[in-house]
Scaffold this motif. Structure first.
Motif, PDB file in Angstrom:
ATOM      1  N   UNK A 195       5.365  93.889  -9.494  1.00  0.00           N
ATOM      2  CA  UNK A 195       6.100  94.890  -8.708  1.00  0.00           C
ATOM      3  C   UNK A 195       5.235  96.116  -8.409  1.00  0.00           C
ATOM      4  N   UNK A 196       3.914  95.871  -8.302  1.00  0.00           N
ATOM      5  CA  UNK A 196       3.008  96.922  -7.805  1.00  0.00           C
ATOM      6  C   UNK A 196       2.932  96.764  -6.283  1.00  0.00           C
ATOM      7  N   UNK A 197       4.072  97.039  -5.601  1.00  0.00           N
ATOM      8  CA  UNK A 197       4.178  96.707  -4.180  1.00  0.00           C
ATOM      9  C   UNK A 197       3.163  97.465  -3.321  1.00  0.00           C
ATOM     10  N   UNK A 198       2.971  98.749  -3.638  1.00  0.00           N
ATOM     11  CA  UNK A 198       2.013  99.522  -2.857  1.00  0.00           C
ATOM     12  C   UNK A 198       0.620  98.956  -2.964  1.00  0.00           C
ATOM     13  N   UNK A 199       0.190  98.582  -4.195  1.00  0.00           N
ATOM     14  CA  UNK A 199      -1.132  97.998  -4.390  1.00  0.00           C
ATOM     15  C   UNK A 199      -1.267  96.679  -3.646  1.00  0.00           C
ATOM     16  N   UNK A 200      -0.216  95.852  -3.730  1.00  0.00           N
ATOM     17  CA  UNK A 200      -0.266  94.552  -3.061  1.00  0.00           C
ATOM     18  C   UNK A 200      -0.477  94.732  -1.565  1.00  0.00           C
ATOM     19  N   UNK A 201       0.275  95.683  -0.953  1.00  0.00           N
ATOM     20  CA  UNK A 201       0.179  95.859   0.495  1.00  0.00           C
ATOM     21  C   UNK A 201      -1.191  96.413   0.905  1.00  0.00           C
ATOM     22  N   UNK A 202      -1.763  97.294   0.094  1.00  0.00           N
ATOM     23  CA  UNK A 202      -3.086  97.845   0.428  1.00  0.00           C
ATOM     24  C   UNK A 202      -4.138  96.744   0.428  1.00  0.00           C
ATOM     25  N   UNK A 203      -4.073  95.850  -0.566  1.00  0.00           N
ATOM     26  CA  UNK A 203      -5.016  94.733  -0.608  1.00  0.00           C
ATOM     27  C   UNK A 203      -4.808  93.813   0.584  1.00  0.00           C
ATOM     28  N   UNK A 204      -3.546  93.485   0.874  1.00  0.00           N
ATOM     29  CA  UNK A 204      -3.245  92.552   1.963  1.00  0.00           C
ATOM     30  C   UNK A 204      -3.659  93.121   3.318  1.00  0.00           C
ATOM     31  N   UNK A 205      -3.389  94.413   3.526  1.00  0.00           N
ATOM     32  CA  UNK A 205      -3.798  95.007   4.801  1.00  0.00           C
ATOM     33  C   UNK A 205      -5.332  94.989   4.937  1.00  0.00           C
ATOM     34  N   UNK A 206      -6.045  95.235   3.805  1.00  0.00           N
ATOM     35  CA  UNK A 206      -7.504  95.181   3.833  1.00  0.00           C
ATOM     36  C   UNK A 206      -7.988  93.787   4.208  1.00  0.00           C
ATOM     37  N   UNK A 207      -7.344  92.784   3.613  1.00  0.00           N
ATOM     38  CA  UNK A 207      -7.760  91.403   3.887  1.00  0.00           C
ATOM     39  C   UNK A 207      -7.514  91.043   5.349  1.00  0.00           C
ATOM     40  N   UNK A 208      -6.377  91.508   5.887  1.00  0.00           N
ATOM     41  CA  UNK A 208      -6.090  91.220   7.301  1.00  0.00           C
ATOM     42  C   UNK A 208      -7.169  91.831   8.182  1.00  0.00           C
ATOM     43  N   UNK A 209      -7.628  93.038   7.807  1.00  0.00           N
ATOM     44  CA  UNK A 209      -8.621  93.712   8.619  1.00  0.00           C
ATOM     45  C   UNK A 209      -9.981  93.050   8.605  1.00  0.00           C
ATOM     46  N   UNK A 210     -10.336  92.341   7.526  1.00  0.00           N
ATOM     47  CA  UNK A 210     -11.676  91.745   7.422  1.00  0.00           C
ATOM     48  C   UNK A 210     -11.682  90.242   7.660  1.00  0.00           C
ATOM     49  N   UNK A 211     -10.481  89.684   7.996  1.00  0.00           N
ATOM     50  CA  UNK A 211     -10.412  88.225   8.218  1.00  0.00           C
ATOM     51  C   UNK A 211     -11.312  87.800   9.375  1.00  0.00           C
TER      52      UNK A 211
END
Length: 801
Positions: free
Chosen positions: A63-79
């Motif tokens: 339930x570290x939702x903010x951390x999860x979203x920051x990682x996911x947004x980063x991954x989307x940006x470098x895909x």
């Protein structure tokens, strides 16, 4: 992005301190240092993406939702392979769902490819927020991108599932079912014949019950949504149409209106909603689709239609002709004279369906009337009056037809009492009135049918002349009892409309009701006018062997528009309307007159307008700049009504202020700040009223226009004591003409009111003696039997029967 088992093993092998450091760096949104940290742990560049993906999933799990979203947004940006973005976007949307933020989840789900699975994800975000308007907007946006009809149907089915899920919510379902059940009762009051067409829930498990109503209408946060043709849409509220305002319908209008949509039905309900429904109700035919009406009943209240300006009958579009035939031919309802058209489609409907159906029924009625006219001519020939006279002389039973209306309770009671008087003489009576629950007015063919079947020897009417009913033969003796200065009588200009078989009576010889003006009327001044005071029904008003429970009672209505009651409050003038200002100043103006003086003013109103004109002059002195809608031409009944209210209220307030136990019966008192703690509510005319008179030690008679008001004879005829407001010489009914002991009538004025109340409350024997003085005279002069006897004597030219 696929993650192998070796990646999870690799992540698990990381140094715990570095893991915690990683979470701190993610929280700071410093992903570059995160990569440096992972590289330092020996993770190669080709595995970095998968490792970060695992950390994102762990963050969601923890339930570290903010951390999860920051990682996911980063991954989307470098895909490098953008085809992998939807999975990451879905994860972000899921995180917002878990966090309880469906609006943000929808933002990311909405970026997913247009598959049914993803559409369902988007739609599911609307359930927690119940933003159904937003759901429908998104649906329409999606449908604009879905050309396949089969897919369109699937989308609508998905939306319907969400509406059904919400409708099954216990709170919403209970509210909907409760309203629907209440509306079934309302519908039964509006039009009982239509209720059988609706689903009726049952609590009896043994009884057969139809399938529950399918969800076709839903109300969420005061917004209404309906399912039509398998498509949900939001109802757009509209203000009531000008076409539905009562001012647009002339008197005597019977209305038909087609409500082909939920919106029109809602508009119809709102237009007829009123706090003060008209006492005289006309017919309204509501033509609608029963499916639409049933949907309406689950989310909107039908209660305003149970007591509005109209008696409502509901027709269905598909079976209009049959239902019209049933209502107009079999039930005798009034024919609609005005069709309200909302749209061009309504005009087409009227020309193709309504008008042809009406014309067909009118032809049937017209044919019946022709046949009835032939029968009437045969039954009531020119010399019919001679047959009646012979019956009277031979003491044979007469048949008396009484005309009245169900929508005027006073007329009903007056007719009822006079009918009892004729019955007491051995006559057969028939009271012609509207059916229970019907609209005002009886069709001419129904009246002709009554004449043919009953064949009366005499017709008795209040405030109406024979010529107003073209179907009544001139050979039947016709009695008109004038109780009010009605325009249909006082504006009559053709003397030939009165014939030798017409008999006219008034309730007073002279007086405030203005009937004495007939002696000056060009049509009536040469016509013999009889005198028939308002009689009491001896069958109803009689002594009862019961103990009194009230010291002082008064029975009357104090009905006024609700806004007028505010005049008695502490509200400043600036907060009052024009009419309220007029009434407040009228109360002040009349406070300088005694009750006796005001009564004299009231009795002279048709001949002397000095008081009225003086009030207007004083009004404009006090309010020189106010735009008050009042002139010397204002109808006198306005001021008469105010005077009646003021005189009564002043007397009754004095009774209360002197400490006597006063009980008020009738409508309107509960709204008046002076009397709301003394009201007992309305009481039904008849046995209940007689019982009240018997249960009261002192029955007050306060009519400021007539000393011998009918209440006097009702109370005395029932063997009870009556204390009457002293008006001086009774110019309406000279008392000395009717009572041997008229000087002993228990009268009071402003000065001796308290003494009289105290004396008679403490001396029951004096009350009994006073009643005994007048009891015999009341029975002889004011019973309905004596009135009926006097009419027959006058028609027959006899002195006794």
């Amino acid at each position: 992005m696929k993650v192998g088992k070796q990646i999870f093993t690799l992540v698990d092998s990381l140094d715990p301190q570095n893991k915690e450091r990683l979470w701190e760096l993610v929280a700071d949104n410093d992903l570059e240092k995160v990569i440096e940290l992972l590289s330092g742990e020996g993770i190669c560049d080709t595995d970095l993406g998968e490792v970060l993906s695992v950390f994102a999933q762990q963050a969601l799990k923890e339930r570290r939702f903010g951390n999860a979203r920051k990682i996911l947004r980063f991954l989307i940006g470098v895909l490098e392979d953008k085809n992998e973005a939807p999975l990451l976007l879905s994860f972000i949307g899921d995180s917002y769902v878990q966090e309880g933020n469906p609006v943000k989840a929808r933002e990311y789900y909405g970026q997913l490819p247009l598959t049914f699975e993803n559409i369902q994800k988007v739609f599911s975000t609307f359930i927690p927020s119940k933003d159904l308007a937003g759901l429908l907007n998104v649906r329409d946006n999606i449908l604009s991108k879905v050309p396949d009809p089969a897919h369109v149907s699937t989308v609508h089915h998905m939306v319907n599932s969400i509406f059904i899920e919400l409708a099954e919510n216990p709170t919403i379902k209970n509210k909907t079912d409760t309203l629907y059940a209440a509306n079934l009762l309302n519908l039964k009051k509006i039009d009982p014949s239509i209720v059988k067409n609706f689903f009726t829930p049952t609590t009896d498990k043994r009884a057969f019950a139809p399938d529950p109503r399918p969800v076709k209408c839903l109300k969420i946060s005061d917004n209404i949504y309906v399912l039509e043709e398998k498509i949900w849409r939001k109802i757009q509220p509209r203000d009531p149409s000008e076409k539905l305002q009562r001012k647009n319908f002339p008197p005597g209008t019977y209305v038909a209106i087609r409500c082909a949509s939920f919106e029109q039905l809602s508009e119809f309900r709102d237009a007829l909603k009123t706090d003060h429904p008209e006492f005289f109700k006309f017919q309204c035919y509501l033509i609608t689709d029963l499916k639409t009406l049933e949907r309406f009943m689950g989310v909107e209240d039908l209660l305003p239609l149970t007591d509005c300006d109209y008696v409502i009958k509901i027709f269905t579009e598909n079976d209009l002709e049959t239902q019209l035939y049933e209502a107009l031919i079999n039930d005798g309802c009034n024919i609609p004279t005005h069709f309200v058209k909302f749209t061009e489609q309504d005009a087409i409907f009227s020309s193709k369906k309504l008008i042809p159906a009406l014309e067909k029924t009118k032809r049937i009625i017209a044919a019946d009337v022709q046949n009835q006219e032939r029968k009437l001519a045969a039954i009531f020939p020119e010399g019919y009056r001679n047959n009646v006279l012979q019956k009277i002389h031979e003491m044979k039973k007469l048949k008396i037809l009484f005309q009245t209306s169900r929508f005027t309770s006073y007329l009903q009671h007056s007719i009822r009492d006079m009918a009892e008087g004729f019955e007491n003489l051995g006559c057969r009576v028939f009271i012609e009135t509207e059916k229970k629950g019907a609209a005002l007015g009886i069709r001419g063919d129904i009246c002709r049918k009554n004449l043919i079947e009953f064949q009366p020897d005499l017709i008795f009417s209040i405030n109406h002349l024979r010529h107003e009913y073209r179907w009544i033969p001139k050979s039947i003796p016709y009695v008109t009892w004038i109780q009010d200065p009605m325009p249909n009588i006082f504006e009559l200009s053709d003397p030939t409309l009165l014939g030798k078989n017409d008999y006219i009576y008034t309730v007073t010889k002279v007086g405030p009701n203005g009937t004495d003006r007939l002696t000056e009327h060009p049509v009536f001044r040469n016509f013999k006018i009889g005198f028939l005071p308002i009689m009491f029904n001896q069958k109803i008003y009689n002594p009862l062997d019961i103990k009194p429970k009230y010291d002082v009672s008064y029975v009357s209505h104090f009905n006024m528009p609700k806004e007028y009651y505010a005049v008695y409050s502490d509200l400043p003038d600036s907060k009052l309307s024009c009419n309220q200002l007029i009434f407040r100043h009228f109360i002040h103006y009349t406070s300088f007159f005694s009750i006796y003086e005001l009564s004299r003013v009231l009795n002279n109103f048709y001949k002397d307008k000095t008081f009225w004109e003086g009030f207007i002059k004083d009004l404009f002195i006090v309010y020189p700049t106010a735009k008050l809608k009042i002139t010397s031409e204002t109808p006198v009944f306005f001021i008469q009504n105010l005077l009646h209210k003021i005189i009564k209220s002043r007397v009754l307030k004095k009774v209360i202020d002197m400490g006597f136990d006063l009980h008020l019966f009738g409508n309107g008192w509960e709204l008046h700040p002076w009397f709301k703690h003394h009201t007992k509510g309305p009481i039904k005319n008849g046995e209940a009223l007689n019982r009240l008179y018997n249960e009261t030690k002192i029955n007050l008679n306060l009519n400021p226009g007539m000393l011998l008001h009918p209440k006097f004879s009702e109370v005395i005829g029932g063997g009870n004591f009556c204390l009457t407001l002293d008006l001086g010489q009774d110019i309406c009914l000279p008392v000395e003409n009717y009572f041997h002991n008229y000087a002993s009538i228990a009268l009071f004025n402003e000065e001796d009111l308290g003494d009289k109340l105290s004396y008679f409350l403490n001396n029951p024997e004096e009350r009994r003696k006073n009643v005994h003085l007048f009891f015999t005279d009341v029975l002889e002069k004011f019973s309905s039997r004596s009135g009926a006897k006097g009419i027959l004597l006058e028609i027959a030219g006899k002195t006794k029967l």
